[in-house]
Structures are given as structure tokens and as C-alpha cells.
Write an enzyme that holds these catalytic residues in place. Sequence first.
Site, short mmCIF file in Angstrom:
data_model
loop_
_atom_site.label_atom_id
_atom_site.label_comp_id
_atom_site.label_asym_id
_atom_site.label_seq_id
_atom_site.Cartn_x
_atom_site.Cartn_y
_atom_site.Cartn_z
N ARG A 233 4.29 -11.96 4.18
CA ARG A 233 3.91 -10.78 5.04
C ARG A 233 3.58 -11.25 6.21
O ARG A 233 3.08 -12.40 6.65
CB ARG A 233 2.68 -9.94 4.54
CG ARG A 233 3.00 -8.77 3.91
CD ARG A 233 3.79 -7.77 4.42
NE ARG A 233 4.15 -6.62 3.59
CZ ARG A 233 5.17 -6.74 2.78
NH1 ARG A 233 5.99 -7.70 2.87
NH2 ARG A 233 5.42 -5.74 2.10
N GLU A 262 7.53 -5.78 12.97
CA GLU A 262 9.08 -5.57 13.11
C GLU A 262 9.56 -4.28 13.38
O GLU A 262 9.11 -3.34 13.22
CB GLU A 262 9.12 -5.65 11.14
CG GLU A 262 8.59 -7.20 10.67
CD GLU A 262 8.78 -7.12 9.13
OE1 GLU A 262 9.42 -6.23 8.53
OE2 GLU A 262 8.16 -8.21 8.68
N HIS A 280 13.60 -9.86 6.91
CA HIS A 280 12.71 -9.21 5.95
C HIS A 280 13.85 -8.91 4.53
O HIS A 280 14.04 -7.66 4.48
CB HIS A 280 12.16 -7.84 6.37
CG HIS A 280 10.95 -7.37 5.61
ND1 HIS A 280 9.63 -6.99 5.65
CD2 HIS A 280 10.74 -7.54 4.28
CE1 HIS A 280 8.98 -6.89 5.08
NE2 HIS A 280 9.63 -7.16 3.69
P1 NAD Z 1 0.77 -10.71 -6.19
O1 NAD Z 1 -0.32 -9.62 -6.08
O2 NAD Z 1 1.61 -10.92 -7.58
O3 NAD Z 1 0.17 -12.09 -5.64
C1 NAD Z 1 -0.66 -12.31 -4.30
C2 NAD Z 1 -1.52 -13.56 -4.68
O4 NAD Z 1 -2.20 -13.66 -3.82
C3 NAD Z 1 -2.64 -13.23 -5.79
O5 NAD Z 1 -2.51 -14.02 -6.98
C4 NAD Z 1 -3.77 -13.23 -5.29
O6 NAD Z 1 -5.00 -13.50 -6.18
C5 NAD Z 1 -3.57 -14.23 -4.18
N1 NAD Z 1 -4.52 -14.16 -3.05
C6 NAD Z 1 -5.17 -13.03 -2.58
N2 NAD Z 1 -5.87 -13.36 -1.64
C7 NAD Z 1 -5.74 -14.81 -1.38
C8 NAD Z 1 -6.08 -15.74 -0.45
N3 NAD Z 1 -7.21 -15.71 0.41
N4 NAD Z 1 -5.85 -17.28 -0.51
C9 NAD Z 1 -4.64 -17.23 -1.54
N5 NAD Z 1 -4.40 -16.51 -2.42
C10 NAD Z 1 -4.60 -15.17 -2.19
O7 NAD Z 1 1.87 -10.35 -5.29
P2 NAD Z 1 3.39 -10.74 -5.10
O8 NAD Z 1 4.19 -9.76 -5.89
O9 NAD Z 1 3.44 -12.40 -5.49
O10 NAD Z 1 3.85 -10.70 -3.56
C11 NAD Z 1 3.31 -11.59 -2.71
C12 NAD Z 1 3.42 -11.24 -1.17
O11 NAD Z 1 4.96 -11.18 -0.97
C13 NAD Z 1 3.14 -10.04 -0.85
O12 NAD Z 1 2.57 -9.86 0.41
C14 NAD Z 1 4.22 -8.99 -0.70
O13 NAD Z 1 4.01 -8.03 -0.09
C15 NAD Z 1 5.17 -10.03 -0.42
N6 NAD Z 1 6.64 -9.44 -0.81
C16 NAD Z 1 7.44 -9.77 0.27
C17 NAD Z 1 8.91 -9.48 0.15
C18 NAD Z 1 9.95 -9.69 1.02
O14 NAD Z 1 11.00 -9.17 1.29
N7 NAD Z 1 9.87 -10.73 1.96
C19 NAD Z 1 9.37 -8.99 -1.11
C20 NAD Z 1 8.27 -9.09 -2.31
C21 NAD Z 1 7.01 -9.18 -1.92
C1 MLT Z 2 7.80 -5.88 -0.81
O1 MLT Z 2 6.58 -6.01 -0.33
O2 MLT Z 2 8.19 -5.40 -1.95
C2 MLT Z 2 8.71 -6.06 0.32
O3 MLT Z 2 8.42 -6.15 1.47
C3 MLT Z 2 10.24 -5.74 0.04
C4 MLT Z 2 10.38 -4.51 0.55
O4 MLT Z 2 10.48 -3.37 0.34
O5 MLT Z 2 11.16 -4.69 1.94
#
Ligand code: NAD
Ligand code: MLT
Length: 528
Positions: A233, A262, A280
Site C-alpha cells: 500500500r 493514485e 498498482h
Molecule cells: P494479510 O492480512 O494476510 O497480511 C498482513 C500482515 O501484516 C498480517 O500478518 C499482519 O499481522 C501484519 N502486520 C500488521 N501490522 C504490522 C506491523 N506494524 N508490522 C509488521 N507487520 C504487520 O494481508 P495480505 O493479503 O498479505 O496483503 C498485504 C498487503 O498487500 C495489504 O496492504 C494489501 O492491501 C496489499 N495488496 C496489494 C496488492 C496490489 O495490487 N499491489 C494486491 C493484494 C494485496
Molecule cells: C488489493 O488490496 O487486493 C489490491 O489493491 C488489489 C486491487 O484490487 O487492486
Amino acid sequence: MTYRVLISDPLSEDGIYPLRQAEGFEITIDTEHTPEELAAKIAPYHALVVRSQTQVTREIIESAKNLRIIARAGVGVDNIDLDAATEQGIIVVNAPDGNTNSAAEHTMAMIMALARKIPQAFNSLKNQIWDRKSFIGVELKNKTLGVIGLGRIGAEVAARAKGQRMSVIAYDPFLTEDKAKKLGIRCGSVEDIIKAADFITVHTPLMKETKHLLNKEAFAMMKDGVQIINCARGGIIDEDALYDAIVEGKVAGAALDVFETEPFVDHKLLTLPEVIATPHLGASTIEAQESVAIDVSKDIVNFLNGGSVRNPVNLPSLSKEALAKVEPFFDLVDKLGVFVSRLAEGVIEEINIYYSGELAESDVRPLTRNTVKGILKRNLGHHVNDVNARFLAERFGIKVNEHKSTTPKGFSNLITVETTTEKGVRSVAGTLLNGLGARIVRVDNNLVDVKPAGHLLFIKHIDQPGAIGRVGTLLAKENINIATMQVGRSTVGGNAIMMLTVDNQVNEENVEHLKMLEDIFDAIPIDL
Ligand code: NAD
Ligand code: MLT
């Protein structure tokens, strides 16, 4: 009933098939709008589906008079005002698993592209320059990857990095030494990672605690030549501090998929040759998009048809098995709540719910929410539901306490709901009887056996000859037919109760007439 669903960000057409083929659902795809425009058009819709582009603001939520569910086709819900949704009783669901693999693969692609400067080299070649000197990269083998946030995606990235023979050090509040050992990685603090890693990748949600987690001070502590990756993020990394750290030569490169604002098209970071970026795209694969759209489509259809959802964000989620144990009691607790709220006089200050018997071994939180909903319904009508019930109780300063005891109290399961006001404590208890369904078995200290359905009439009187007859005669005169009647008393000639089920609704006028009868001092109609 037709349910109207608005899809306000581009979604996989194959993924929304469950919505398209569900009976009674009307789908509108409208992906071009400002938040103000969306607020103006949201009113008729029952469900809203978004990805990360639509900002679901408080204004939109408060204009959404019919909205019952907001579905996020993806993980992050930072684009949805969750507090506003909860206050309005709108459930928010997401699809947390569908894009994990794609996001992890994208992160690895970014790490490799960063290490070998592939985008920069390709760009140079596109400009017809054959330059083999400017793009000397580094190997991943034997380098240390720091993973901050070892959730779904972080863990997948760690596993893949090990495949590249990297050494992995990770921090997550839920990562134990034991778990780290099993994964073949090291467990460290954020500071350990910052000091030790050659590549640092963040995979946390964006929250108060993670905002600018990598900032000026953090960059200063890093190894010279460190490379930074953010596919989680925008905002977890302070973009200005990153820019300075690159210009100063501390950070050798950064790969960014997400940004503080964004679309991100006109930022000084993009002018640096050390920065590679994608708009993204972490979850932008055919597979991930289909999978998240299917997940949220199914949740919407189930939810609007009265079923449960798999991934609630503003409600604690329960496994299918845990839900199956408490679901049969939903209707009973709602009715116990309605009943006790009719008995309570004055402002409710506290609600105590006692679960005894086998039920006490279950996760009863959904039952508590439904009980509170039943109690608050008296004053809030359809404005309260199980999503906002606890929130509203808290807002009104009502304490809600759950008590559990596995010792059966005469029934294999018994739920007692008690309200406290300045006028005193009132309570109602109920159970589910095998083969007979729900029963109210106690009102205050009086044992009864009443089906919680239809029109009930609770009467308090003095145990005197003729009192029952007078009630019967008056109700007959007012054309109210008695279906069942039970009486109870604490002492002969003392306080007593009548619990009636009647065929018609008892109105205020009937109540006044009943209270004027000799020996009758209270009459409370309860419609369940
Ligand atoms: P998830 O909830 O499985 O994992 C997040 C982890 O972060 C958890 O294990 C939590 O304990 C940990 N966390 C919380 N606070 C913390 C801190 N202060 N320090 C360290 N760790 C901490 O989520 P996920 O599915 O693995 O997604 C992770 C991130 O990726 C999210 O921000 C999500 O929105 C993002 N994401 C982005 C895309 C993209 O298109 N770029 C796609 C999917 C997810
Ligand atoms: C997500 O948090 O799942 C990602 O940002 C992916 C998206 O929907 O673009």
C-alpha cells in the site's frame, strides 16, 4: 424483490457470473464517476462492488439509503470508510485470498527487475541504445531479504525468495520464533530488518501503525545500497524520504506498485533512474481478478438472500462449523431481546446475556449481536442490524456483557437476557427444545412455557379470585381472542403474572382498559 448491484470499478466479467445468473439480481456496471457523482446515484442500490479505485466515502455511505453490503474485490479496505459503513449497518466483505499468489508473483517480478535493472535496460534499448555498461545488476543469491508483514502475501514472497537462495528475515506481530523456524526464515524486529537487509519488501496493511513505517530515520539506519520494494500500500513508505535517500545514494533502487496518491503519474520519484514502477498491478492477472470477483459475487448473492458471508470485514468472522452451532438460535435471541426491551422501564444502562449449557462452549458473539439488535429495535426500528448493534449500544453508553457457564440450568441450552435501568432489572430466558422449537421459559422470576411468536400479552396482577376472569371478559368485549394463557404467582394472594397469546394485536387503548381493572397493575403487549 429485485436486488440492485452497482459495480463501480472494472471487474472480471467471468468473475461476476454468480451475480449475473442469480435470480432477482439486476447488475449495473458504471466505473466512471467522482465520489460526489457516486453519492448522487447510490440510493437505489442494495450492493456496491469496488476494487481499490472507488473511494467509498462517508458521504457516499450516508447517501446509500438501501445499501446493505459493500464488497471489495481484493484485500485492502483502506478505500472504504469502515466506521461509516458499520454505523449505517452496512456489512463490508472482501476477497482476501484470491489475489495472494498474483501479488506475491508481482513482488518477485519487481525484485528481479530491480536487481537486474530490466526496465531501465529495456527502455534504453527501445531508444536504440546498445548499452551493456550502465545496467550491471546484483544477484539475489545469498542476499538478505527483509519482509515486513508476514501475512498471506509476505509469507508467499518469503517462500519464493528462499527458492532464489536468499536468506529471509521477517517481522510480523504474529510471527513466533517457532513458526519462523518451520518456514526456514529468521524472525527479527523491524529495526533488525532495517539494519540487516539488502532488499526490504513491505506487506502490511496501511494503518496508523504502518503509515510511513519506512521513513527518514529508517532509511538512515539501512545498509548502503539497500533496495526497497512496495507492492502493498502507498503510504507505508514515506515517498519524500525515499526520494531523498535515493538522491543521497543510501538507497540503490526502489520498485513501487502502490503510491500514497493514485493515479501516480507526475511525481519526482518517477524522474529517478533508480526507480521502477507499475500502476498498482499486483493483483492484475486474469486468475486473480476472476477469483476475487467470484468470491465477492457469491458473498453478495448469499447475503442478500438471507445467508451468511465468507469474509466479513466489519464483523468477526466465524468458521462454517462455528456458525452452524449458533445459527439456530439467531431468531430466538432476537425475540428475547424484543421481549425484554418491552419489559424494561426507563433508559437501558446495561445488558447482561447469560449463555448456559452446551452453547457456552461456542463462539456466541453473533448471538450477542442479535440479542442487542432485538433490544435496540424497540427504539431504532430497522436502523439497527447485527452489523451496527454493538456500535450503537456503545454509542448510547449501554454496557453489554456476555456470561458463559457450561453447567446446564435445567435445559441443555439456556439463554437469559437481562436489562438494567434505573428502575431495576428485567429478564427473559429462552431455549430451543428438541422437536418443539423455541420457547420462552422464564420471565423475570416466573416460569412460563411460551412459543416466541405472534401477539403476546404479559400481565401483572394480584393473585385474587376473579382477576383472570376480568381479563378474559374485557378482552372478549374488545374482540381479542385468547389462544393460550398461563398464570404464575410467587405467594398465594401475592404478586402474580398472566402470560397470554392472543390472536389480534393489543393496542394502547386495550392496555389502558386492562390497567383500569381491579387487581391488574400492568399489561404489556409484545409482538414477536
Ligand atoms: P494479510 O492480512 O494476510 O497480511 C498482513 C500482515 O501484516 C498480517 O500478518 C499482519 O499481522 C501484519 N502486520 C500488521 N501490522 C504490522 C506491523 N506494524 N508490522 C509488521 N507487520 C504487520 O494481508 P495480505 O493479503 O498479505 O496483503 C498485504 C498487503 O498487500 C495489504 O496492504 C494489501 O492491501 C496489499 N495488496 C496489494 C496488492 C496490489 O495490487 N499491489 C494486491 C493484494 C494485496
Ligand atoms: C488489493 O488490496 O487486493 C489490491 O489493491 C488489489 C486491487 O484490487 O487492486
